[in-house]
Design an enzyme around this catalytic site. Structure first.
Site, short mmCIF file in Angstrom:
data_model
loop_
_atom_site.label_atom_id
_atom_site.label_comp_id
_atom_site.label_asym_id
_atom_site.label_seq_id
_atom_site.Cartn_x
_atom_site.Cartn_y
_atom_site.Cartn_z
CB SER A 189 -0.96 -0.05 1.19
OG SER A 189 -1.96 0.92 1.07
CG ASP B 154 -6.79 -1.62 -4.28
OD1 ASP B 154 -7.22 -0.52 -3.88
OD2 ASP B 154 -5.63 -2.01 -4.07
CG HIS C 165 -5.85 -1.67 -0.60
ND1 HIS C 165 -4.89 -1.37 -1.54
CD2 HIS C 165 -5.32 -1.29 0.59
CE1 HIS C 165 -3.86 -0.81 -0.96
NE2 HIS C 165 -4.09 -0.76 0.34
#
Length: 196
Positions: free
Chosen positions: A45, A138, A168
């Protein structure tokens, strides 16, 4: 590694910290029992986005060599203009609003540059090989895929995976078969890159 986090420490604090670790690791490789030519950067991320920015900074500053980039669902583009950004507005754990909030905290009052948002870089040549993983549902998916394609177009070897049925951070559900396959793929990619 722990880096200073926004909003208390906006850009470039996290990038500066991550780059300092790269330099330190390279300078102390012998003490650490590490081959200085086999250092990888990576994360998940925001950490993956920072890792991509570290690779750009190392290239631009002729800094320590990076063998490999391991980018798992990286946050790369503050503009949020892709199809997945416009359409995945209520996905679990991470959605468009959270992405906007993250970029607002990270950039603070500053402007986005390629150092902050690697997708803004116009030249991706000369970067280390990369493994990029994207989750199907995502908001970051399309920027991950686009970055991989742009790296390939710049002559950078890339392995790209878009994991069906994932969102995600869903890899944190470690009992899921797909999460186990994702983790194994990440480890395998890193091992192959550092063994070569």
């Amino acid at each position: 590694m722990h880096y200073r986090r926004a909003p208390e420490h906006p850009f470039p604090a996290a990038l500066d910290d991550a780059y300092a670790v790269l330099v330190w690791a390279h300078e102390h490789a012998a003490e650490l029992g590490v081959d200085p030519n086999r250092i990888a950067v990576g994360g998940h991320s925001a950490g993956a986005g920072i890792s991509a920015a570290v690779a750009l900074r190392a290239r631009d500053r002729q800094g320590p060599p990076i063998r490999f980039q391991l980018l798992n669902e990286p946050g790369l583009d503050d503009r949020q203009e892709t199809w997945s950004q416009r359409n995945f507005t209520d996905t679990p754990w991470h959605d468009r609003d959270r992405t906007s909030l993250m970029w607002g905290h990270y950039l603070g009052s500053g402007q986005a540059t390629p150092d902050a948002a690697p997708a803004r870089a116009t030249d991706l040549s000369g970067l280390p090989p990369a493994y990029i993983a994207a989750a199907e549902f995502d908001p970051l998916r399309d920027e991950n895929i686009d970055y991989a394609v742009r790296l390939m177009g710049a002559g950078v070897p890339v392995e790209l995976h878009q994991w069906p049925g994932t969102f995600h951070g869903s890899q944190a559900i470690t009992s899921a078969d797909v999460s186990q396959r994702q983790s194994a793929a990440l480890v395998g990619a890193l091992r192959r890159a550092l063994a070569a």
